[in-house]
Design a protein around this motif. Sequence first.
Motif, mmCIF file in Angstrom:
data_model
loop_
_atom_site.group_PDB
_atom_site.id
_atom_site.type_symbol
_atom_site.label_atom_id
_atom_site.label_comp_id
_atom_site.label_asym_id
_atom_site.label_seq_id
_atom_site.Cartn_x
_atom_site.Cartn_y
_atom_site.Cartn_z
ATOM 1 N N ALA A 134 0.592 -0.860 0.127
ATOM 2 C CA ALA A 134 0.149 0.161 -0.043
ATOM 3 C C ALA A 134 1.282 0.912 0.198
ATOM 4 O O ALA A 134 0.699 2.019 -0.757
ATOM 5 C CB ALA A 134 -1.341 -0.250 1.092
ATOM 6 N N GLY A 135 2.137 1.093 0.609
ATOM 7 C CA GLY A 135 2.816 2.406 0.617
ATOM 8 C C GLY A 135 3.417 2.651 -0.462
ATOM 9 O O GLY A 135 3.658 3.660 -0.872
ATOM 10 N N TYR A 136 3.743 1.492 -1.340
ATOM 11 C CA TYR A 136 4.680 2.195 -2.205
ATOM 12 C C TYR A 136 3.764 1.937 -3.379
ATOM 13 O O TYR A 136 3.756 3.202 -4.243
ATOM 14 C CB TYR A 136 5.454 0.504 -2.713
ATOM 15 C CG TYR A 136 6.358 0.494 -3.912
ATOM 16 C CD1 TYR A 136 7.109 1.758 -4.226
ATOM 17 C CD2 TYR A 136 5.458 -0.149 -5.309
ATOM 18 C CE1 TYR A 136 7.814 2.036 -5.261
ATOM 19 C CE2 TYR A 136 6.365 0.322 -6.744
ATOM 20 C CZ TYR A 136 7.571 0.994 -6.484
ATOM 21 O OH TYR A 136 8.159 1.555 -7.753
ATOM 22 N N ALA A 137 2.751 1.529 -3.277
ATOM 23 C CA ALA A 137 1.091 2.235 -4.164
ATOM 24 C C ALA A 137 1.363 3.831 -3.948
ATOM 25 O O ALA A 137 1.062 4.244 -5.476
ATOM 26 C CB ALA A 137 0.404 1.485 -4.118
ATOM 27 N N GLY A 138 1.444 4.387 -3.059
ATOM 28 C CA GLY A 138 1.639 5.628 -3.169
ATOM 29 C C GLY A 138 2.425 6.500 -3.462
ATOM 30 O O GLY A 138 2.400 7.592 -4.288
ATOM 31 N N VAL A 139 4.098 5.793 -3.273
ATOM 32 C CA VAL A 139 5.165 6.055 -4.349
ATOM 33 C C VAL A 139 4.774 6.446 -5.020
ATOM 34 O O VAL A 139 5.486 7.219 -6.310
ATOM 35 C CB VAL A 139 6.146 5.788 -3.297
ATOM 36 C CG1 VAL A 139 7.693 6.089 -4.045
ATOM 37 C CG2 VAL A 139 6.282 5.627 -1.512
ATOM 38 N N ALA A 140 4.922 5.201 -6.039
ATOM 39 C CA ALA A 140 4.431 5.134 -7.626
ATOM 40 C C ALA A 140 3.849 5.894 -8.020
ATOM 41 O O ALA A 140 4.004 6.620 -9.408
ATOM 42 C CB ALA A 140 4.370 3.584 -7.386
#
Length: 347
Positions: A134-140
Amino acid sequence: MSATPPPYHQTAVRPDWRDLPDGLREAVGGRLGAPVVAARTATAGFTGGFAAVLTTATGARVFVKAADLARQRHLADWYARELAVLARLPAGLPVPRPHWALDAAGWYAVGLDAVDGRTPRLPWDPAELDAVLAGYAGVAAALADPPAGLTALGLPRLADLARSDILWWEEVAAGREPVPPLIPPARDRLPELVALESRLPGYAAAAPGLAHGDLRVDNVLLDPAGRAWFCDWNWLCHGPAWFDLAGLLITGYADGAGLDAVFAAHPAAVDAPPDALDVTLAALAGYYLTAAGPPATADPASGAGTVGPGAGPAGGNPAGTSALLGAHRRFSGEQALRWLAARQGWH
């Protein structure tokens, strides 16, 4: 071949705060505005640079990285690049923010937010994996349309890094690199491995966004609230987010998780070519396994000396100071190859 991961929470070999030159410690204390009363050295990572959370007499905390400019110049350059990247990342992302940089006593030091966190557990805990994804989805999403401030840094391109540093099966096939140990299903698959990895530069060149470039489990921290934070941004590059996603998930394959579906369902893979995961797994398997020999003999304080390609999947020459660097490479390469063999139906 072993599916046992290295202890990512204790891989580092670093100097302690008391080992640093007096002039550097005084300069850092001066920048912090109060004496340093406690230092907790970071135990994760594979380079020999100083890295620790410092606490001052006023209770303030900061994460400091430092490198000897004479013997660890490459680390100092990495820290400077990371500082520049962190200062330009979009607001609101779960990344440590930069505070300052200084030169003192022949050393270069940077101060960043001190994130109270730990590396995720392996095998992956489902809740922790969900938090990281979930965190990386926001970063991406934030990097899908590259901010001008970041692109102005002259970031490298994953397509070029792939050609110069990541693709190694062709070198093995040509006899310019020794054949690494391979799991039985892959031992007669060298032509297929070469063909798969060769597609990565073209796929990467077509991607419009930015990638972290070195998204491994040991570059992620989980805070007490369970939120994932993403660290070590010195390899930010023009490239697809699905490359980051595949590199992150490799370490989860050992516990048999249904990672094909996890990859396919993640927002970072929405626009990925149908064979993007296989291409990335092939490239990273060759990259890591070719480099998985013992670290080169070097002065542990210098951070110099490597064997084969770098420790992080976007390249560079990492410091071969940790005895566990080879174990990290071997584990990562094995898991990438096992996952690829299962997807390809190799027997």
